[in-house]
Design a protein around this motif. Sequence first.
Motif, PDB file in Angstrom:
ATOM      1  N   ASP A  29       0.581  -1.214  -0.213  1.00  0.00           N
ATOM      2  CA  ASP A  29      -0.362   0.070   0.028  1.00  0.00           C
ATOM      3  C   ASP A  29       0.856   1.224   0.133  1.00  0.00           C
ATOM      4  O   ASP A  29       0.589   1.968  -0.695  1.00  0.00           O
ATOM      5  CB  ASP A  29      -0.680  -0.449   0.889  1.00  0.00           C
ATOM      6  CG  ASP A  29      -2.023  -0.843   1.143  1.00  0.00           C
ATOM      7  OD1 ASP A  29      -2.222  -1.675  -0.468  1.00  0.00           O
ATOM      8  OD2 ASP A  29      -2.604  -1.326   2.095  1.00  0.00           O
ATOM      9  N   THR A  30       2.035   1.128   0.505  1.00  0.00           N
ATOM     10  CA  THR A  30       2.601   2.424   0.933  1.00  0.00           C
ATOM     11  C   THR A  30       3.470   2.866  -0.713  1.00  0.00           C
ATOM     12  O   THR A  30       3.830   3.942  -1.091  1.00  0.00           O
ATOM     13  CB  THR A  30       3.949   2.058   1.791  1.00  0.00           C
ATOM     14  OG1 THR A  30       3.298   1.422   3.102  1.00  0.00           O
ATOM     15  CG2 THR A  30       5.068   3.264   1.317  1.00  0.00           C
ATOM     16  N   LYS A  32       1.477   1.524  -3.653  1.00  0.00           N
ATOM     17  CA  LYS A  32       0.838   2.118  -3.803  1.00  0.00           C
ATOM     18  C   LYS A  32      -0.055   4.088  -3.634  1.00  0.00           C
ATOM     19  O   LYS A  32       0.774   4.682  -4.867  1.00  0.00           O
ATOM     20  CB  LYS A  32      -0.143   1.456  -3.798  1.00  0.00           C
ATOM     21  CG  LYS A  32      -0.710  -0.063  -4.375  1.00  0.00           C
ATOM     22  CD  LYS A  32      -1.596  -0.414  -4.168  1.00  0.00           C
ATOM     23  CE  LYS A  32      -2.251  -2.137  -4.822  1.00  0.00           C
ATOM     24  NZ  LYS A  32      -2.286  -2.176  -5.949  1.00  0.00           N
ATOM     25  N   VAL A  33       0.923   3.737  -2.832  1.00  0.00           N
ATOM     26  CA  VAL A  33       0.230   5.495  -2.784  1.00  0.00           C
ATOM     27  C   VAL A  33       1.074   6.777  -3.565  1.00  0.00           C
ATOM     28  O   VAL A  33       1.019   7.720  -3.654  1.00  0.00           O
ATOM     29  CB  VAL A  33       0.419   5.740  -1.080  1.00  0.00           C
ATOM     30  CG1 VAL A  33       0.492   7.170  -0.933  1.00  0.00           C
ATOM     31  CG2 VAL A  33      -1.537   5.475  -0.368  1.00  0.00           C
ATOM     32  N   GLN A  36       0.418   6.423  -6.786  1.00  0.00           N
ATOM     33  CA  GLN A  36      -0.109   7.320  -6.937  1.00  0.00           C
ATOM     34  C   GLN A  36      -0.254   9.112  -7.314  1.00  0.00           C
ATOM     35  O   GLN A  36      -1.093   9.846  -7.764  1.00  0.00           O
ATOM     36  CB  GLN A  36      -1.186   7.166  -6.222  1.00  0.00           C
ATOM     37  CG  GLN A  36      -2.848   7.352  -5.900  1.00  0.00           C
ATOM     38  CD  GLN A  36      -3.648   7.687  -4.461  1.00  0.00           C
ATOM     39  OE1 GLN A  36      -2.610   7.024  -3.455  1.00  0.00           O
ATOM     40  NE2 GLN A  36      -4.939   7.741  -4.232  1.00  0.00           N
ATOM     41  N   ASN A  37       0.251   9.368  -5.603  1.00  0.00           N
ATOM     42  CA  ASN A  37       0.737  10.885  -5.690  1.00  0.00           C
ATOM     43  C   ASN A  37       1.585  10.998  -6.983  1.00  0.00           C
ATOM     44  O   ASN A  37       1.310  12.389  -7.891  1.00  0.00           O
ATOM     45  CB  ASN A  37       1.531  10.463  -4.005  1.00  0.00           C
ATOM     46  CG  ASN A  37       1.116  10.941  -3.180  1.00  0.00           C
ATOM     47  OD1 ASN A  37       0.033  10.825  -3.436  1.00  0.00           O
ATOM     48  ND2 ASN A  37       1.615  10.369  -1.715  1.00  0.00           N
ATOM     49  N   LYS A  90      -7.413   5.940  -0.942  1.00  0.00           N
ATOM     50  CA  LYS A  90      -6.738   4.908  -0.063  1.00  0.00           C
ATOM     51  C   LYS A  90      -7.024   3.424  -0.987  1.00  0.00           C
ATOM     52  O   LYS A  90      -7.879   3.330  -1.462  1.00  0.00           O
ATOM     53  CB  LYS A  90      -6.949   4.605   1.590  1.00  0.00           C
ATOM     54  CG  LYS A  90      -6.528   5.876   2.193  1.00  0.00           C
ATOM     55  CD  LYS A  90      -6.874   6.060   3.585  1.00  0.00           C
ATOM     56  CE  LYS A  90      -6.446   7.140   4.516  1.00  0.00           C
ATOM     57  NZ  LYS A  90      -6.468   8.010   4.669  1.00  0.00           N
ATOM     58  N   ARG A 178       3.528  14.238   1.208  1.00  0.00           N
ATOM     59  CA  ARG A 178       3.111  13.299   0.265  1.00  0.00           C
ATOM     60  C   ARG A 178       4.281  12.375   0.338  1.00  0.00           C
ATOM     61  O   ARG A 178       5.639  12.729   0.708  1.00  0.00           O
ATOM     62  CB  ARG A 178       2.257  14.175  -0.653  1.00  0.00           C
ATOM     63  CG  ARG A 178       1.064  14.625   0.186  1.00  0.00           C
ATOM     64  CD  ARG A 178       0.458  14.569  -1.762  1.00  0.00           C
ATOM     65  NE  ARG A 178      -1.071  15.288  -1.987  1.00  0.00           N
ATOM     66  CZ  ARG A 178      -0.921  16.761  -2.058  1.00  0.00           C
ATOM     67  NH1 ARG A 178      -0.514  17.737  -2.345  1.00  0.00           N
ATOM     68  NH2 ARG A 178      -2.063  16.755  -1.928  1.00  0.00           N
TER      69      ARG A 178
END
Length: 192
Positions: A29-30, A32-33, A36-37, A90, A178
């Motif tokens: 998930d980290t 992916k974030v 994503q940013n 998220k 971010r």
Amino acid sequence: MATRIIDTIKADHREIENYYSKILDSATDTEKVQWQNQFTWELARHSIGEELVVYPQFEKKLPDGQSLADKDRKEHQSVKEQLKKFQNMKPSDPEFESTITALMQDLSEHIKEEETQDLPKLEDALTTEESEGLSKSFGRSKMFVPSRSHPSAPDKPPFETAIGLMTAPIDHLADLFRKWPHTSGMPNPSTK
């Protein structure tokens, strides 16, 4: 030799597609974030850069330029709305992947049309010097525009420029907090 506007736009498109793939391929998930940013940062700046630099040239240089620019702005509006939704999600959200996939489907159609029809028409109407100047202008404009999607903002100069100049510092400040895929911190707009 300087780069023509069509090549600059295509390079941006390939980056956006790459970031999309990185989101889907991320193992955590980290990650992916972070991607994503990066994806949001690039797509938001790219879209506004086109609206400020390229679309006015459609209107100025092409016989059907006004309708072409209006069509592209309308497509951008849809993408901005989808990006606004995605940028606030998220990875644990059940709609995370379906949202980015739907966004990329719409964006891919827009990219294909731009690269095969709109931009070649513009290139035919420009001198080499004009095209290279637009490319530089496009790159510079991306340094000063918002780095997040704001679909309610105007999409035509001079209003888009004014709103962007007010919104960009807030986005850029928030970018400092971010997570980014590069260990050196947030992206540097002067290198993109």
